[in-house]
Motif scaffolding. Structure first.
Motif, PDB file in Angstrom:
ATOM      1  N   ALA A   1       2.242  23.724  -6.416  1.00 11.42           N
ATOM      2  CA  ALA A   1       2.675  24.044  -7.863  1.00 11.42           C
ATOM      3  C   ALA A   1       1.840  25.385  -8.326  1.00 11.42           C
ATOM      4  CB  ALA A   1       2.576  22.749  -8.666  1.00 11.42           C
ATOM      5  N   ARG A   2       0.629  25.271  -8.279  1.00  9.36           N
ATOM      6  CA  ARG A   2      -0.529  26.200  -8.619  1.00  9.36           C
ATOM      7  C   ARG A   2       0.025  27.432  -7.984  1.00  9.36           C
ATOM      8  NH1 ARG A   2      -5.270  26.303 -11.200  1.00  9.36           N
ATOM      9  NH2 ARG A   2      -5.653  23.975 -11.036  1.00  9.36           N
TER      10      ARG A   2
ATOM     11  N   ARG B   1      -0.360  14.145   0.071  1.00  9.48           N
ATOM     12  CA  ARG B   1       0.888  14.705  -0.494  1.00  9.48           C
ATOM     13  C   ARG B   1       1.021  15.014  -2.033  1.00  9.48           C
ATOM     14  NH1 ARG B   1       5.444  12.061  -1.908  1.00  9.48           N
ATOM     15  NH2 ARG B   1       4.737  10.169  -0.839  1.00  9.48           N
ATOM     16  N   VAL B   2       0.309  14.256  -2.756  1.00 10.18           N
ATOM     17  CA  VAL B   2       0.172  14.523  -4.262  1.00 10.18           C
ATOM     18  C   VAL B   2      -0.542  15.727  -4.651  1.00 10.18           C
ATOM     19  CG1 VAL B   2      -0.758  13.635  -6.487  1.00 10.18           C
ATOM     20  CG2 VAL B   2       0.687  11.987  -4.778  1.00 10.18           C
ATOM     21  N   LEU B   3      -1.693  15.775  -4.054  1.00  9.16           N
ATOM     22  CA  LEU B   3      -2.701  16.694  -4.083  1.00  9.16           C
ATOM     23  C   LEU B   3      -2.127  17.941  -3.445  1.00  9.16           C
ATOM     24  CD1 LEU B   3      -5.958  14.988  -3.622  1.00  9.16           C
ATOM     25  CD2 LEU B   3      -4.849  15.462  -5.771  1.00  9.16           C
TER      26      LEU B   3
ATOM     27  N   ALA C   1       0.981  18.939  -3.261  1.00  4.51           N
ATOM     28  CA  ALA C   1       2.170  19.175  -4.230  1.00  4.51           C
ATOM     29  C   ALA C   1       1.737  19.768  -5.392  1.00  4.51           C
ATOM     30  CB  ALA C   1       2.805  17.796  -4.842  1.00  4.51           C
ATOM     31  N   VAL C   2       0.413  19.294  -6.028  1.00  7.35           N
ATOM     32  CA  VAL C   2      -0.196  20.023  -6.983  1.00  7.35           C
ATOM     33  C   VAL C   2      -0.710  21.571  -6.525  1.00  7.35           C
ATOM     34  CG1 VAL C   2      -2.310  20.206  -8.474  1.00  7.35           C
ATOM     35  CG2 VAL C   2      -1.193  18.200  -8.089  1.00  7.35           C
ATOM     36  N   ARG C   3      -1.308  21.701  -5.374  1.00  9.35           N
ATOM     37  CA  ARG C   3      -1.717  22.895  -4.952  1.00  9.35           C
ATOM     38  C   ARG C   3      -0.453  23.937  -4.762  1.00  9.35           C
ATOM     39  NH1 ARG C   3      -4.768  19.782  -0.976  1.00  9.35           N
ATOM     40  NH2 ARG C   3      -6.762  19.202  -1.915  1.00  9.35           N
TER      41      ARG C   3
ATOM     42  N   TYR D   1       0.018   9.370   1.004  1.00  4.78           N
ATOM     43  CA  TYR D   1       0.316   9.661  -0.380  1.00  4.78           C
ATOM     44  C   TYR D   1      -0.585  10.494  -1.014  1.00  4.78           C
ATOM     45  CZ  TYR D   1      -0.389   7.850  -5.184  1.00  4.78           C
ATOM     46  OH  TYR D   1      -0.713   7.598  -6.446  1.00  4.78           O
ATOM     47  N   VAL D   2      -1.888  10.254  -0.735  1.00  4.58           N
ATOM     48  CA  VAL D   2      -2.924  11.220  -1.521  1.00  4.58           C
ATOM     49  C   VAL D   2      -2.962  12.669  -0.984  1.00  4.58           C
ATOM     50  CG1 VAL D   2      -5.305  11.646  -1.915  1.00  4.58           C
ATOM     51  CG2 VAL D   2      -4.578   9.242  -1.895  1.00  4.58           C
TER      52      VAL D   2
ATOM     53  N   PRO E   1       0.811  -1.043   0.049  1.00  8.31           N
ATOM     54  CA  PRO E   1      -0.010  -0.019  -0.066  1.00  8.31           C
ATOM     55  C   PRO E   1       0.823   1.199   0.087  1.00  8.31           C
ATOM     56  CG  PRO E   1       0.024  -0.998   2.246  1.00  8.31           C
ATOM     57  CD  PRO E   1       0.708  -1.765   1.315  1.00  8.31           C
ATOM     58  N   PRO E   2       0.402   2.418  -0.690  1.00  5.66           N
ATOM     59  CA  PRO E   2       0.914   3.609  -0.826  1.00  5.66           C
ATOM     60  C   PRO E   2       1.280   4.111   0.881  1.00  5.66           C
ATOM     61  CG  PRO E   2      -0.967   3.930  -1.490  1.00  5.66           C
ATOM     62  CD  PRO E   2      -0.897   2.645  -1.361  1.00  5.66           C
ATOM     63  N   SER E   3       2.108   5.010   0.942  1.00  7.48           N
ATOM     64  CA  SER E   3       2.336   5.954   2.330  1.00  7.48           C
ATOM     65  C   SER E   3       1.050   6.299   2.784  1.00  7.48           C
ATOM     66  CB  SER E   3       3.021   7.080   2.190  1.00  7.48           C
ATOM     67  OG  SER E   3       4.430   6.412   1.583  1.00  7.48           O
TER      68      SER E   3
ATOM     69  N   ARG F   1     -11.365  24.295  -0.568  1.00 10.53           N
ATOM     70  CA  ARG F   1     -10.641  25.366  -0.539  1.00 10.53           C
ATOM     71  C   ARG F   1      -9.904  24.965  -2.032  1.00 10.53           C
ATOM     72  NH1 ARG F   1      -8.095  27.948   3.716  1.00 10.53           N
ATOM     73  NH2 ARG F   1      -8.673  26.212   4.976  1.00 10.53           N
ATOM     74  N   TRP F   2     -10.058  26.210  -2.924  1.00 11.23           N
ATOM     75  CA  TRP F   2      -9.454  26.120  -4.095  1.00 11.23           C
ATOM     76  C   TRP F   2      -8.717  27.399  -4.775  1.00 11.23           C
ATOM     77  CZ3 TRP F   2     -14.621  25.624  -3.358  1.00 11.23           C
ATOM     78  CH2 TRP F   2     -15.255  26.629  -4.174  1.00 11.23           C
TER      79      TRP F   2
END
Lengths: 171, 174
Positions: free
Chosen positions: B37-38, B29-31, B33-35, B26-27, B21-23, B122-123
Protein backbone atom coordinates in the motif's frame (compact mmCIF):
# COMPACT_ATOMS: atom_id res chain seq x y z
CA UNK A 1 19.90 18.12 8.55
CA UNK A 2 16.82 16.03 7.93
CA UNK A 3 16.44 13.12 10.29
CA UNK A 4 15.84 10.12 8.15
CA UNK A 5 13.45 8.03 10.17
CA UNK A 6 12.84 4.45 9.03
CA UNK A 7 9.13 4.99 8.89
CA UNK A 8 7.81 1.74 7.51
CA UNK A 9 10.27 -0.32 9.52
CA UNK A 10 9.09 1.41 12.64
CA UNK A 11 5.49 1.09 11.58
CA UNK A 12 6.10 -2.65 11.22
CA UNK A 13 7.85 -2.72 14.54
CA UNK A 14 4.96 -0.99 16.29
CA UNK A 15 2.33 -3.17 14.65
CA UNK A 16 3.99 -6.55 14.82
CA UNK A 17 3.68 -7.21 18.59
CA UNK A 18 -0.04 -6.46 18.40
CA UNK A 19 -0.96 -8.55 15.39
CA UNK A 20 -1.67 -11.73 17.33
CA UNK A 21 -3.91 -9.99 19.83
CA UNK A 22 -5.65 -8.07 17.07
CA UNK A 23 -6.27 -11.32 15.24
CA UNK A 24 -7.68 -12.88 18.38
CA UNK A 25 -10.00 -9.95 18.92
CA UNK A 26 -10.98 -9.90 15.25
CA UNK A 27 -11.81 -13.58 15.47
CA UNK A 28 -14.04 -12.89 18.47
CA UNK A 29 -15.82 -10.29 16.39
CA UNK A 30 -16.10 -12.17 13.12
CA UNK A 31 -16.08 -15.83 14.15
CA UNK A 32 -13.97 -16.72 11.13
CA UNK A 33 -10.23 -17.03 10.72
CA UNK A 34 -10.20 -15.67 7.19
CA UNK A 35 -12.48 -12.76 8.02
CA UNK A 36 -10.40 -11.99 11.12
CA UNK A 37 -7.14 -11.94 9.16
CA UNK A 38 -8.69 -9.77 6.47
CA UNK A 39 -10.04 -7.37 9.06
CA UNK A 40 -6.65 -6.91 10.69
CA UNK A 41 -4.97 -6.50 7.32
CA UNK A 42 -7.49 -3.89 6.28
CA UNK A 43 -6.94 -2.08 9.55
CA UNK A 44 -3.17 -2.00 9.16
CA UNK A 45 -3.37 -0.68 5.61
CA UNK A 46 -5.85 1.99 6.65
CA UNK A 47 -3.59 3.06 9.51
CA UNK A 48 -0.68 3.69 7.18
CA UNK A 49 -1.39 7.41 6.77
CA UNK A 50 -1.62 7.67 10.57
CA UNK A 51 1.74 6.07 11.33
CA UNK A 52 3.08 9.17 13.05
CA UNK A 53 0.07 9.19 15.37
CA UNK A 54 0.53 5.49 16.05
CA UNK A 55 4.25 5.81 16.73
CA UNK A 56 3.65 8.63 19.16
CA UNK A 57 1.53 6.44 21.44
CA UNK A 58 3.14 5.01 24.53
CA UNK A 59 0.72 2.09 24.53
CA UNK A 60 -0.68 1.57 21.05
CA UNK A 61 -2.53 -1.63 21.99
CA UNK A 62 -5.80 -0.06 23.19
CA UNK A 63 -5.77 2.42 20.32
CA UNK A 64 -5.29 -0.36 17.81
CA UNK A 65 -7.99 -2.48 19.41
CA UNK A 66 -10.45 0.40 19.35
CA UNK A 67 -9.60 1.11 15.72
CA UNK A 68 -10.19 -2.55 14.92
CA UNK A 69 -13.54 -2.43 16.66
CA UNK A 70 -14.58 0.72 14.79
CA UNK A 71 -13.58 -0.78 11.46
CA UNK A 72 -15.45 -3.98 12.23
CA UNK A 73 -18.61 -2.15 13.23
CA UNK A 74 -18.39 0.12 10.18
CA UNK A 75 -18.04 -2.86 7.90
CA UNK A 76 -20.87 -4.70 9.60
CA UNK A 77 -23.12 -1.66 9.29
CA UNK A 78 -22.39 -1.36 5.61
CA UNK A 79 -23.09 -5.03 5.08
CA UNK A 80 -26.19 -5.16 7.21
CA UNK A 81 -27.60 -1.85 5.93
CA UNK A 82 -29.24 -1.14 9.25
CA UNK A 83 -27.98 0.55 12.38
CA UNK A 84 -26.55 -2.08 14.67
CA UNK A 85 -26.91 -0.16 17.90
CA UNK A 86 -30.34 1.30 17.45
CA UNK A 87 -31.35 -0.05 20.85
CA UNK A 88 -28.44 1.49 22.72
CA UNK A 89 -30.28 4.33 24.30
CA UNK A 90 -33.41 2.44 25.25
CA UNK A 91 -34.02 2.04 28.98
CA UNK A 92 -33.19 -1.25 30.58
CA UNK A 93 -36.14 -3.57 31.00
CA UNK A 94 -36.57 -6.85 32.77
CA UNK A 95 -35.34 -9.62 30.57
CA UNK A 96 -38.10 -12.18 29.91
CA UNK A 97 -35.71 -14.82 28.59
CA UNK A 98 -34.39 -17.75 30.62
CA UNK A 99 -32.34 -16.75 33.60
CA UNK A 100 -28.89 -17.87 34.66
CA UNK A 101 -30.04 -20.90 36.58
CA UNK A 102 -31.94 -22.25 33.64
CA UNK A 103 -29.09 -21.61 31.29
CA UNK A 104 -26.44 -23.22 33.39
CA UNK A 105 -28.58 -26.32 33.57
CA UNK A 106 -28.16 -26.69 29.87
CA UNK A 107 -25.21 -28.54 28.49
CA UNK A 108 -24.14 -25.75 26.19
CA UNK A 109 -21.49 -26.74 23.73
CA UNK A 110 -18.83 -24.38 22.51
CA UNK A 111 -20.23 -24.70 19.01
CA UNK A 112 -23.64 -23.69 20.23
CA UNK A 113 -22.32 -20.69 22.09
CA UNK A 114 -20.24 -19.68 19.09
CA UNK A 115 -23.23 -20.00 16.78
CA UNK A 116 -25.41 -17.99 19.15
CA UNK A 117 -22.80 -15.25 19.33
CA UNK A 118 -22.70 -15.02 15.57
CA UNK A 119 -26.43 -14.42 15.50
CA UNK A 120 -26.03 -11.22 17.48
CA UNK A 121 -25.73 -7.85 15.78
CA UNK A 122 -22.13 -6.72 15.40
CA UNK A 123 -22.19 -4.16 18.20
CA UNK A 124 -23.69 -6.62 20.68
CA UNK A 125 -21.24 -9.34 19.72
CA UNK A 126 -18.41 -6.88 20.11
CA UNK A 127 -19.37 -5.77 23.60
CA UNK A 128 -19.62 -9.38 24.77
CA UNK A 129 -16.24 -10.08 23.17
CA UNK A 130 -14.66 -7.10 24.88
CA UNK A 131 -16.21 -7.49 28.30
CA UNK A 132 -17.25 -11.08 28.88
CA UNK A 133 -14.57 -12.81 26.83
CA UNK A 134 -11.53 -10.55 26.80
CA UNK A 135 -12.17 -9.25 30.29
CA UNK A 136 -12.16 -5.47 29.80
CA UNK A 137 -14.14 -3.58 32.41
CA UNK A 138 -16.96 -1.30 31.34
CA UNK A 139 -15.04 1.64 32.72
CA UNK A 140 -12.03 0.77 30.57
CA UNK A 141 -14.23 0.37 27.53
CA UNK A 142 -16.06 3.61 28.18
CA UNK A 143 -12.76 5.43 28.36
CA UNK A 144 -11.06 3.82 25.40
CA UNK A 145 -14.13 3.88 23.15
CA UNK A 146 -15.22 7.31 24.32
CA UNK A 147 -18.74 6.00 24.89
CA UNK A 148 -20.79 6.92 27.98
CA UNK A 149 -20.71 4.26 30.67
CA UNK A 150 -24.50 4.10 30.77
CA UNK A 151 -24.66 3.42 27.07
CA UNK A 152 -22.19 0.59 27.42
CA UNK A 153 -24.09 -0.90 30.36
CA UNK A 154 -27.29 -0.82 28.38
CA UNK A 155 -25.57 -2.29 25.35
CA UNK A 156 -24.06 -5.09 27.40
CA UNK A 157 -27.34 -5.85 29.11
CA UNK A 158 -29.14 -6.16 25.82
CA UNK A 159 -26.33 -8.14 24.25
CA UNK A 160 -26.50 -10.67 27.05
CA UNK A 161 -30.26 -10.87 26.78
CA UNK A 162 -29.95 -11.43 23.05
CA UNK A 163 -27.34 -14.11 23.68
CA UNK A 164 -29.64 -15.91 26.07
CA UNK A 165 -32.42 -15.82 23.50
CA UNK A 166 -30.10 -17.07 20.79
CA UNK A 167 -28.84 -19.87 23.05
CA UNK A 168 -32.34 -20.94 23.86
CA UNK A 169 -33.34 -20.92 20.20
CA UNK A 170 -30.25 -22.74 19.02
CA UNK A 171 -30.86 -26.39 18.15
CA UNK B 1 -32.88 -13.48 39.70
CA UNK B 2 -30.05 -11.27 38.60
CA UNK B 3 -30.11 -10.86 34.86
CA UNK B 4 -27.55 -8.12 34.89
CA UNK B 5 -24.67 -10.50 35.32
CA UNK B 6 -23.90 -13.26 32.93
CA UNK B 7 -23.81 -16.39 34.97
CA UNK B 8 -20.26 -17.47 35.75
CA UNK B 9 -20.51 -20.80 33.95
CA UNK B 10 -21.64 -19.24 30.72
CA UNK B 11 -18.99 -16.55 30.99
CA UNK B 12 -16.44 -19.22 31.68
CA UNK B 13 -17.51 -21.05 28.55
CA UNK B 14 -17.45 -17.88 26.52
CA UNK B 15 -13.89 -17.26 27.60
CA UNK B 16 -12.97 -20.83 26.77
CA UNK B 17 -14.27 -20.54 23.22
CA UNK B 18 -11.36 -21.60 21.05
CA UNK B 19 -9.61 -19.23 18.72
CA UNK B 20 -7.85 -21.10 15.94
CA UNK B 21 -4.31 -19.96 15.22
CA UNK B 22 -3.99 -17.62 12.28
CA UNK B 23 -2.58 -18.79 8.98
CA UNK B 24 1.14 -19.43 8.92
CA UNK B 25 1.64 -16.46 6.60
CA UNK B 26 -0.66 -14.14 8.53
CA UNK B 27 1.96 -11.74 9.89
CA UNK B 28 4.08 -11.48 6.72
CA UNK B 29 0.94 -11.13 4.63
CA UNK B 30 -0.40 -8.28 6.74
CA UNK B 31 2.91 -6.45 6.83
CA UNK B 32 3.41 -7.14 3.13
CA UNK B 33 0.05 -5.56 2.38
CA UNK B 34 1.11 -2.49 4.32
CA UNK B 35 4.32 -2.20 2.30
CA UNK B 36 2.46 -2.72 -0.92
CA UNK B 37 0.00 0.00 0.00
CA UNK B 38 2.86 2.34 0.75
CA UNK B 39 4.43 1.64 -2.62
CA UNK B 40 1.12 2.21 -4.38
CA UNK B 41 0.85 5.57 -2.72
CA UNK B 42 4.25 6.54 -4.12
CA UNK B 43 3.79 5.26 -7.64
CA UNK B 44 2.97 8.64 -9.25
CA UNK B 45 6.11 10.15 -7.77
CA UNK B 46 8.33 7.33 -8.93
CA UNK B 47 7.49 7.96 -12.55
CA UNK B 48 9.81 10.94 -12.81
CA UNK B 49 13.42 10.86 -13.99
CA UNK B 50 14.65 7.99 -11.86
CA UNK B 51 18.22 7.82 -13.05
CA UNK B 52 18.81 11.47 -12.36
CA UNK B 53 17.05 11.17 -9.03
CA UNK B 54 19.41 8.57 -7.68
CA UNK B 55 22.42 10.77 -7.57
CA UNK B 56 22.54 10.08 -3.85
CA UNK B 57 25.81 10.36 -2.05
CA UNK B 58 26.36 8.79 1.31
CA UNK B 59 28.56 9.66 4.19
CA UNK B 60 29.13 7.01 6.79
CA UNK B 61 31.29 8.20 9.56
CA UNK B 62 32.26 11.23 11.58
CA UNK B 63 30.77 9.77 14.74
CA UNK B 64 32.18 7.35 17.23
CA UNK B 65 35.59 7.38 15.69
CA UNK B 66 34.35 6.12 12.39
CA UNK B 67 37.12 6.44 9.86
CA UNK B 68 38.55 5.11 6.67
CA UNK B 69 40.37 1.87 7.30
CA UNK B 70 43.94 2.23 6.08
CA UNK B 71 44.12 -1.43 5.09
CA UNK B 72 41.51 -1.48 2.38
CA UNK B 73 40.09 2.02 2.25
CA UNK B 74 36.72 0.87 3.59
CA UNK B 75 34.76 2.88 6.10
CA UNK B 76 34.95 1.32 9.52
CA UNK B 77 33.71 1.75 13.04
CA UNK B 78 34.85 0.04 16.23
CA UNK B 79 32.20 -0.68 18.87
CA UNK B 80 32.18 -2.29 22.30
CA UNK B 81 30.47 -5.66 22.46
CA UNK B 82 27.01 -5.91 24.01
CA UNK B 83 26.50 -2.16 24.11
CA UNK B 84 24.05 -0.27 21.96
CA UNK B 85 26.02 2.28 19.98
CA UNK B 86 24.56 4.79 17.55
CA UNK B 87 26.04 4.46 14.09
CA UNK B 88 24.94 7.31 11.93
CA UNK B 89 24.66 7.14 8.20
CA UNK B 90 24.27 10.35 6.33
CA UNK B 91 22.65 10.26 2.93
CA UNK B 92 23.12 13.32 0.84
CA UNK B 93 20.50 13.88 -1.84
CA UNK B 94 20.75 16.47 -4.61
CA UNK B 95 17.04 17.14 -4.33
CA UNK B 96 13.94 15.72 -2.70
CA UNK B 97 13.52 12.01 -3.35
CA UNK B 98 10.31 10.31 -2.38
CA UNK B 99 9.79 6.62 -1.78
CA UNK B 100 13.45 5.68 -1.62
CA UNK B 101 14.01 2.12 -0.46
CA UNK B 102 16.67 1.65 2.17
CA UNK B 103 18.05 -1.82 2.67
CA UNK B 104 20.35 -2.84 5.45
CA UNK B 105 22.25 -6.10 5.67
CA UNK B 106 23.89 -6.80 8.99
CA UNK B 107 26.80 -9.17 9.51
CA UNK B 108 26.47 -12.20 11.77
CA UNK B 109 26.49 -11.30 15.44
CA UNK B 110 25.47 -7.70 14.78
CA UNK B 111 21.92 -6.52 15.42
CA UNK B 112 19.89 -3.37 15.73
CA UNK B 113 18.45 -2.78 19.19
CA UNK B 114 14.76 -3.58 19.20
CA UNK B 115 15.07 -5.90 16.23
CA UNK B 116 16.68 -9.01 17.67
CA UNK B 117 17.56 -11.74 15.23
CA UNK B 118 17.01 -9.55 12.18
CA UNK B 119 19.97 -9.54 9.84
CA UNK B 120 18.16 -7.70 7.09
CA UNK B 121 15.86 -4.68 7.16
CA UNK B 122 14.14 -2.91 4.34
CA UNK B 123 11.93 0.14 4.47
CA UNK B 124 10.95 3.21 2.53
CA UNK B 125 11.62 6.81 3.31
CA UNK B 126 11.58 10.20 1.72
CA UNK B 127 14.91 11.99 1.39
CA UNK B 128 15.03 15.72 1.42
CA UNK B 129 17.51 17.74 -0.55
CA UNK B 130 20.72 17.90 1.44
CA UNK B 131 21.79 15.66 4.28
CA UNK B 132 19.49 13.01 5.69
CA UNK B 133 20.62 11.25 8.81
CA UNK B 134 19.79 7.70 9.70
CA UNK B 135 20.82 6.65 13.18
CA UNK B 136 21.18 2.93 13.68
CA UNK B 137 21.25 1.54 17.24
CA UNK B 138 23.88 -1.10 16.54
CA UNK B 139 24.83 -3.76 19.05
CA UNK B 140 27.48 -6.42 18.58
CA UNK B 141 26.09 -9.52 20.25
CA UNK B 142 28.98 -11.79 19.42
CA UNK B 143 31.89 -12.38 17.10
CA UNK B 144 34.28 -9.85 15.68
CA UNK B 145 31.77 -7.88 13.65
CA UNK B 146 31.74 -7.73 9.88
CA UNK B 147 30.55 -5.67 6.98
CA UNK B 148 27.28 -3.78 7.26
CA UNK B 149 25.88 -2.85 3.89
CA UNK B 150 23.39 -0.08 3.30
CA UNK B 151 21.80 0.36 -0.07
CA UNK B 152 19.53 3.05 -1.37
CA UNK B 153 17.21 2.28 -4.23
CA UNK B 154 14.68 4.06 -6.33
CA UNK B 155 12.93 2.01 -8.96
CA UNK B 156 15.55 -0.02 -10.78
CA UNK B 157 18.45 2.11 -9.60
CA UNK B 158 20.38 1.25 -6.52
CA UNK B 159 23.57 2.35 -4.79
CA UNK B 160 25.27 0.27 -2.16
CA UNK B 161 27.64 1.30 0.56
CA UNK B 162 29.58 -0.76 3.06
CA UNK B 163 30.96 -0.07 6.48
CA UNK B 164 33.15 -2.40 8.47
CA UNK B 165 31.82 -2.90 12.01
CA UNK B 166 34.58 -4.11 14.28
CA UNK B 167 34.27 -5.40 17.82
CA UNK B 168 36.53 -3.59 20.27
CA UNK B 169 39.11 -5.96 21.68
CA UNK B 170 38.99 -6.45 25.42
CA UNK B 171 42.16 -5.17 27.07
CA UNK B 172 43.55 -7.71 29.51
CA UNK B 173 45.12 -6.44 32.73
CA UNK B 174 46.94 -9.67 33.30
Amino acid sequence: MTMLFPRSATFDLVLRPHLERLYRLAFRFTGSRGAAEDLVQELCVRLLPRDAELRALEQPGPWLARSLHNLYVDQARRQARYPVDAVDELPEVEDPTPGPDQLTDLQISAERIGAALMELPAEQRAVIAWHDIEGYTLEELAQSHEVPLGTLKSRLHRARAALRVALKAAP
Amino acid sequence: MNHHELEPKLKERLRALPVPPPSADYVPRVLGAVRQARRRAWRPVLGAALAASLAVGVGIGAWLGQRTDPADGALSVTLAQGVVSPVRLVFRAPHDLQGVEIHLQLPAGVELAGRPGRSELRWHADLQAGSNQLELPVIIQGGDGGVLTASVGLGQDRKQFAVLVKAKKEVSNA
